[in-house]
Structure formats: C-alpha cells, structure tokens
Scaffold this motif. Sequence first.
Motif, mmCIF file in Angstrom:
data_model
loop_
_atom_site.group_PDB
_atom_site.id
_atom_site.type_symbol
_atom_site.label_atom_id
_atom_site.label_comp_id
_atom_site.label_asym_id
_atom_site.label_seq_id
_atom_site.Cartn_x
_atom_site.Cartn_y
_atom_site.Cartn_z
ATOM 1 N N CYS A 43 -9.655 4.202 -3.377
ATOM 2 C CA CYS A 43 -10.166 3.559 -2.168
ATOM 3 C C CYS A 43 -11.404 2.740 -2.510
ATOM 4 O O CYS A 43 -12.514 3.270 -2.537
ATOM 5 C CB CYS A 43 -10.489 4.631 -1.132
ATOM 6 S SG CYS A 43 -10.943 3.970 0.474
ATOM 7 N N LEU A 71 -2.705 0.317 -4.273
ATOM 8 C CA LEU A 71 -2.478 -1.036 -3.773
ATOM 9 C C LEU A 71 -1.871 -1.872 -4.891
ATOM 10 O O LEU A 71 -2.371 -1.868 -6.015
ATOM 11 C CB LEU A 71 -3.795 -1.665 -3.318
ATOM 12 C CG LEU A 71 -4.538 -0.922 -2.214
ATOM 13 C CD1 LEU A 71 -5.903 -1.543 -1.986
ATOM 14 C CD2 LEU A 71 -3.726 -0.927 -0.933
ATOM 15 N N PRO A 79 -4.509 6.411 -2.218
ATOM 16 C CA PRO A 79 -3.751 5.186 -2.032
ATOM 17 C C PRO A 79 -3.633 4.382 -3.330
ATOM 18 O O PRO A 79 -4.490 4.462 -4.211
ATOM 19 C CB PRO A 79 -4.569 4.417 -1.004
ATOM 20 C CG PRO A 79 -5.972 4.913 -1.171
ATOM 21 C CD PRO A 79 -5.855 6.341 -1.625
ATOM 22 N N SER A 120 -6.525 7.388 2.025
ATOM 23 C CA SER A 120 -5.553 6.507 2.693
ATOM 24 C C SER A 120 -5.979 6.231 4.128
ATOM 25 O O SER A 120 -5.904 5.100 4.603
ATOM 26 C CB SER A 120 -4.156 7.137 2.694
ATOM 27 O OG SER A 120 -3.611 7.207 1.404
ATOM 28 N N TRP A 157 0.695 5.067 0.537
ATOM 29 C CA TRP A 157 -0.282 5.911 1.213
ATOM 30 C C TRP A 157 0.384 7.220 1.644
ATOM 31 O O TRP A 157 1.599 7.370 1.561
ATOM 32 C CB TRP A 157 -0.871 5.176 2.419
ATOM 33 C CG TRP A 157 0.105 4.964 3.536
ATOM 34 C CD1 TRP A 157 1.058 3.995 3.630
ATOM 35 C CD2 TRP A 157 0.257 5.774 4.702
ATOM 36 N NE1 TRP A 157 1.789 4.142 4.784
ATOM 37 C CE2 TRP A 157 1.313 5.227 5.460
ATOM 38 C CE3 TRP A 157 -0.396 6.910 5.169
ATOM 39 C CZ2 TRP A 157 1.723 5.787 6.669
ATOM 40 C CZ3 TRP A 157 0.005 7.459 6.383
ATOM 41 C CH2 TRP A 157 1.054 6.883 7.119
ATOM 42 N N LEU A 210 1.278 -7.381 4.475
ATOM 43 C CA LEU A 210 0.924 -6.016 4.119
ATOM 44 C C LEU A 210 2.139 -5.122 4.339
ATOM 45 O O LEU A 210 2.666 -5.049 5.449
ATOM 46 C CB LEU A 210 -0.259 -5.529 4.952
ATOM 47 C CG LEU A 210 -0.682 -4.074 4.776
ATOM 48 C CD1 LEU A 210 -1.053 -3.766 3.327
ATOM 49 C CD2 LEU A 210 -1.846 -3.748 5.710
ATOM 50 N N GLU A 218 0.854 -1.181 0.000
ATOM 51 C CA GLU A 218 0.000 0.000 0.000
ATOM 52 C C GLU A 218 0.895 1.237 0.000
ATOM 53 O O GLU A 218 1.686 1.441 0.922
ATOM 54 C CB GLU A 218 -0.894 0.039 1.239
ATOM 55 C CG GLU A 218 -1.715 1.317 1.289
ATOM 56 C CD GLU A 218 -2.248 1.676 2.668
ATOM 57 O OE1 GLU A 218 -3.174 2.507 2.720
ATOM 58 O OE2 GLU A 218 -1.740 1.169 3.677
ATOM 59 N N LYS A 251 3.316 -1.307 4.066
ATOM 60 C CA LYS A 251 2.796 0.052 3.987
ATOM 61 C C LYS A 251 3.948 1.011 3.685
ATOM 62 O O LYS A 251 4.867 1.134 4.475
ATOM 63 C CB LYS A 251 2.115 0.420 5.292
ATOM 64 C CG LYS A 251 0.897 -0.451 5.591
ATOM 65 C CD LYS A 251 0.314 -0.163 6.962
ATOM 66 C CE LYS A 251 -0.302 1.182 7.080
ATOM 67 N NZ LYS A 251 -1.608 1.383 6.511
ATOM 68 N N ARG A 305 -2.717 -4.178 -9.620
ATOM 69 C CA ARG A 305 -2.741 -2.939 -8.837
ATOM 70 C C ARG A 305 -4.121 -2.323 -8.883
ATOM 71 O O ARG A 305 -4.878 -2.531 -9.818
ATOM 72 C CB ARG A 305 -1.670 -1.953 -9.292
ATOM 73 C CG ARG A 305 -1.875 -1.329 -10.649
ATOM 74 C CD ARG A 305 -0.938 -0.165 -10.970
ATOM 75 N NE ARG A 305 0.452 -0.413 -10.709
ATOM 76 C CZ ARG A 305 1.364 0.543 -10.504
ATOM 77 N NH1 ARG A 305 1.025 1.811 -10.546
ATOM 78 N NH2 ARG A 305 2.618 0.254 -10.279
ATOM 79 N N LEU A 327 -7.608 -2.527 5.586
ATOM 80 C CA LEU A 327 -6.406 -3.309 5.338
ATOM 81 C C LEU A 327 -5.964 -4.058 6.590
ATOM 82 O O LEU A 327 -5.504 -5.206 6.501
ATOM 83 C CB LEU A 327 -5.282 -2.413 4.816
ATOM 84 C CG LEU A 327 -5.520 -1.830 3.426
ATOM 85 C CD1 LEU A 327 -4.434 -0.819 3.068
ATOM 86 C CD2 LEU A 327 -5.604 -2.930 2.377
#
Length: 166
Positions: A141, A126, A124, A83, A76, A103, A74, A105, A137, A90
């Motif tokens: 949000c 991902l 954000p 985010s 962010w 995960l 992520e 970040k 990807r 998440l």
Amino acid sequence: MIDDSDCGTPAAEIGRAEACSLQCPDCRFWSLWPIAAAEAPRCAGCSGPLPWIIRGTAAGFDAAIDTAVLALVEFWAPWSGSSLSLAPQLQRLAARHAGRLKLIKVEIDQEPGLGILHRVTGVPLLMIMVDGEEVDRRNGCPSEGQLTRWIDRWVTHQSRTAATPE
C-alpha cells in the motif's frame, strides 16, 4: 468489509451480459457500458468521461485488459487492511484519470486462478497493463503521493504513446 459498489453494477443485476453501470461524478447520471469496450466510457447524460472501475473475473479478464486506455489491475482482499485503505485512493485516481484509465478490481478469494496466473503473493498488488501485457507492478500500500506519481507517469506515457503516429 469493503463496499464493492465502486465497481459499478454487476451485469447479472442489470440484465445485460458483459456490462456494468457507471455513475457520472458530475451529473450523477447512470450509464451502461460494456466491460470489454475498446474505448473509454462517456456519460449518457452530459457526455463527460466516466471513471471506469470494474470487477475483474477469470471469465472476462482477457477482454477487460484489452483496452486502448491504461489498465490498472488491483488484486485485493476484504480481510486485508491495506486493501481497504487503498480503495479510496484508487477511486480518486480513477475519477481523476477518467477516460484515460481503467481500474480492474480482482478479489483474490473469489478469483484464485487469476492470482496464481499473475503470481500474486500478497495483497494489495497493483499491476499496470498496456495492450494486454503487464508492464509494471507494485506490492503493498504505497502512500497516496507515491501512488499518484506512479499512475500519473504511466497515464502520461500511455497518452503520449497513443498520440504518436505509427
């Protein structure tokens, strides 16, 4: 401002290089785990799988995405309302897929080089990484349902692929 405590305790604060401290959601025990470990973390108290949430840095990014479990990166920013609203979703997904998902970040203002390298045009963002390579990807949000379906599909695919003998 986002509370970055969901990323474990930074290595500098626990005196161990390249490691973070993760808290078990079941027994609340804290476990020290290498950021670049190949295998998913397990609780030192109850042996259950731990949600694996770490801070992504340029120095450790390649090692962090080189993992046997599915890596969700992520990108962010603390000034991004999207985010901030995505963070709890998440965290829930990382807990739900403990042992099968990592995960990572990446705070884009602190790691602008990673943003450039991965063509981040907005947050954000991902990214799904498998064997250290980007395979999918999503920008923006998504709703919790959309995000859950997307991650569930990749976790299921990764689990099936890992279980298939070569």
